[in-house]
Design a protein around this motif. Structure first.
Motif, PDB file in Angstrom:
ATOM      1  N   UNK A   1       9.933   1.147  -8.125  1.00  0.00           N
ATOM      2  CA  UNK A   1       9.545  -0.164  -9.022  1.00  0.00           C
ATOM      3  C   UNK A   1      10.408  -1.398  -8.681  1.00  0.00           C
ATOM      4  N   UNK A   2      11.614  -1.212  -8.549  1.00  0.00           N
ATOM      5  CA  UNK A   2      12.535  -2.145  -8.272  1.00  0.00           C
ATOM      6  C   UNK A   2      12.327  -2.768  -6.956  1.00  0.00           C
ATOM      7  N   UNK A   3      11.969  -2.007  -5.858  1.00  0.00           N
ATOM      8  CA  UNK A   3      11.704  -2.539  -4.443  1.00  0.00           C
ATOM      9  C   UNK A   3      10.363  -3.267  -4.641  1.00  0.00           C
ATOM     10  N   UNK A   4       9.324  -2.773  -5.408  1.00  0.00           N
ATOM     11  CA  UNK A   4       8.103  -3.611  -5.492  1.00  0.00           C
ATOM     12  C   UNK A   4       8.380  -4.858  -6.224  1.00  0.00           C
ATOM     13  N   UNK A   5       9.036  -4.987  -7.352  1.00  0.00           N
ATOM     14  CA  UNK A   5       9.306  -6.225  -7.905  1.00  0.00           C
ATOM     15  C   UNK A   5      10.226  -7.202  -6.933  1.00  0.00           C
ATOM     16  N   UNK A   6      11.271  -6.695  -6.247  1.00  0.00           N
ATOM     17  CA  UNK A   6      11.813  -7.782  -5.302  1.00  0.00           C
ATOM     18  C   UNK A   6      10.777  -8.067  -4.190  1.00  0.00           C
ATOM     19  N   UNK A   7       9.986  -7.171  -3.858  1.00  0.00           N
ATOM     20  CA  UNK A   7       9.246  -7.769  -2.641  1.00  0.00           C
ATOM     21  C   UNK A   7       8.033  -8.910  -3.298  1.00  0.00           C
ATOM     22  N   UNK A   8       7.720  -8.569  -4.342  1.00  0.00           N
ATOM     23  CA  UNK A   8       6.795  -9.682  -5.039  1.00  0.00           C
ATOM     24  C   UNK A   8       7.724 -10.803  -5.163  1.00  0.00           C
ATOM     25  N   UNK A   9       8.911 -10.832  -5.715  1.00  0.00           N
ATOM     26  CA  UNK A   9       9.563 -11.954  -5.769  1.00  0.00           C
ATOM     27  C   UNK A   9       9.826 -12.621  -4.527  1.00  0.00           C
TER      28      UNK A   9
ATOM     29  N   UNK B   1      14.804  18.033 -11.410  1.00  0.00           N
ATOM     30  CA  UNK B   1      13.606  17.666 -10.533  1.00  0.00           C
ATOM     31  C   UNK B   1      12.890  16.319 -11.289  1.00  0.00           C
ATOM     32  N   UNK B   2      12.839  16.570 -12.726  1.00  0.00           N
ATOM     33  CA  UNK B   2      12.302  15.169 -13.391  1.00  0.00           C
ATOM     34  C   UNK B   2      13.152  14.151 -13.355  1.00  0.00           C
ATOM     35  N   UNK B   3      14.614  14.387 -13.337  1.00  0.00           N
ATOM     36  CA  UNK B   3      15.657  13.332 -13.372  1.00  0.00           C
ATOM     37  C   UNK B   3      15.578  12.508 -12.017  1.00  0.00           C
ATOM     38  N   UNK B   4      15.465  13.637 -10.940  1.00  0.00           N
ATOM     39  CA  UNK B   4      15.285  12.873  -9.545  1.00  0.00           C
ATOM     40  C   UNK B   4      14.035  11.896  -9.353  1.00  0.00           C
ATOM     41  N   UNK B   5      13.029  12.445  -9.764  1.00  0.00           N
ATOM     42  CA  UNK B   5      11.744  11.804  -9.804  1.00  0.00           C
ATOM     43  C   UNK B   5      11.729  10.390 -10.540  1.00  0.00           C
ATOM     44  N   UNK B   6      12.290  10.492 -11.745  1.00  0.00           N
ATOM     45  CA  UNK B   6      12.570   9.377 -12.479  1.00  0.00           C
ATOM     46  C   UNK B   6      13.331   8.324 -11.624  1.00  0.00           C
ATOM     47  N   UNK B   7      14.260   8.645 -10.980  1.00  0.00           N
ATOM     48  CA  UNK B   7      15.396   7.859 -10.394  1.00  0.00           C
ATOM     49  C   UNK B   7      14.524   7.084  -9.080  1.00  0.00           C
ATOM     50  N   UNK B   8      13.924   8.006  -8.323  1.00  0.00           N
ATOM     51  CA  UNK B   8      12.954   7.643  -7.456  1.00  0.00           C
ATOM     52  C   UNK B   8      11.925   6.748  -7.717  1.00  0.00           C
ATOM     53  N   UNK B   9      11.288   6.753  -8.845  1.00  0.00           N
ATOM     54  CA  UNK B   9      10.124   5.991  -9.477  1.00  0.00           C
ATOM     55  C   UNK B   9      10.694   4.518  -9.697  1.00  0.00           C
ATOM     56  N   UNK B  10      12.104   4.598 -10.433  1.00  0.00           N
ATOM     57  CA  UNK B  10      12.487   3.262 -10.787  1.00  0.00           C
ATOM     58  C   UNK B  10      12.999   2.567  -9.628  1.00  0.00           C
ATOM     59  N   UNK B  11      13.703   3.417  -8.799  1.00  0.00           N
ATOM     60  CA  UNK B  11      13.964   2.570  -7.081  1.00  0.00           C
ATOM     61  C   UNK B  11      12.522   1.863  -6.671  1.00  0.00           C
TER      62      UNK B  11
ATOM     63  N   UNK C   1       0.906  -1.154  -0.036  1.00  0.00           N
ATOM     64  CA  UNK C   1      -0.169  -0.043   0.038  1.00  0.00           C
ATOM     65  C   UNK C   1       0.866   1.452   0.001  1.00  0.00           C
ATOM     66  N   UNK C   2       2.055   1.071   0.632  1.00  0.00           N
ATOM     67  CA  UNK C   2       2.908   2.483   0.793  1.00  0.00           C
ATOM     68  C   UNK C   2       3.654   2.780  -0.414  1.00  0.00           C
ATOM     69  N   UNK C   3       3.965   1.459  -1.101  1.00  0.00           N
ATOM     70  CA  UNK C   3       4.686   1.444  -2.332  1.00  0.00           C
ATOM     71  C   UNK C   3       3.835   1.965  -3.372  1.00  0.00           C
ATOM     72  N   UNK C   4       2.448   1.530  -3.258  1.00  0.00           N
ATOM     73  CA  UNK C   4       1.511   2.232  -4.402  1.00  0.00           C
ATOM     74  C   UNK C   4       1.380   3.735  -4.237  1.00  0.00           C
ATOM     75  N   UNK C   5       1.269   4.104  -2.775  1.00  0.00           N
ATOM     76  CA  UNK C   5       0.984   5.482  -2.558  1.00  0.00           C
ATOM     77  C   UNK C   5       2.350   6.151  -3.041  1.00  0.00           C
ATOM     78  N   UNK C   6       3.510   5.805  -2.961  1.00  0.00           N
ATOM     79  CA  UNK C   6       4.778   6.359  -3.385  1.00  0.00           C
ATOM     80  C   UNK C   6       4.967   6.482  -4.791  1.00  0.00           C
ATOM     81  N   UNK C   7       4.326   5.311  -5.539  1.00  0.00           N
ATOM     82  CA  UNK C   7       4.477   5.498  -6.991  1.00  0.00           C
ATOM     83  C   UNK C   7       3.347   6.555  -7.503  1.00  0.00           C
TER      84      UNK C   7
END
Length: 139
Positions: free
Chosen positions: A120-128, A108-118, A10-16
């Motif tokens: 998503x990676x955390x979400x994928x690792x949690x799903x695994x 700002x866009x670059x920072x937001x993109x890096x945070x988004x990618x991080x 739920x927190x990851x979804x909110x963050x995304x």
């Protein structure tokens, strides 16, 4: 079990959602870089503490005193994040009143993109991890 009921997801979804909204606001700033009188906007930073506590500052979930405790459905919270754009003028203002600095917006866009990618990676690792835990043991 629904993934939205697991606090981590739920927190990851909110963050995304927060990061998606931030990217939208920054893109709007870039699109209005030549608009007279336009003031750049940004969203407030994502506050993890605000996610862990309710609007009144009280925890939204009962404390689990042992590892096996689960919270009742009535106390599980779903996404309640409201992302609001606020004025965030750049470091410069042009003669026509425009306060968008393209270099700052790109950072700002670059920072937001890096945070988004991080996230998503955390979400994928949690799903695994969940998939591994749900898999039958191999013999």
């Amino acid at each position: 079990m629904n993934l939205a009921e697991i606090p981590l997801f739920a927190m990851l979804r909110d963050r995304l959602g927060h990061l998606s909204e931030r990217q939208r606001v920054i893109a709007q700033n870039v699109a209005n870089a030549e608009t007279a009188g336009y003031v750049a906007q940004d969203v407030k930073p994502f506050a993890v503490q605000a996610q862990l506590h309710g609007a009144r500052g009280a925890p939204t979930l009962m404390a689990a005193t042992q590892a096996g405790h689960m919270h009742p459905k009535s106390e599980r919270r779903l996404s309640t994040v409201a992302v609001k754009a606020v004025a965030a003028p750049g470091s410069e203002t042009t003669l026509n009143g425009n306060a968008v600095v393209l270099e700052e917006e790109m950072m700002k866009m670059s920072e937001a993109r890096m945070n988004y990618d991080a996230a998503i990676g955390f979400y994928q690792k949690s799903m695994n991890i969940l998939r591994t835990a749900a898999r039958a043991p191999s013999r």
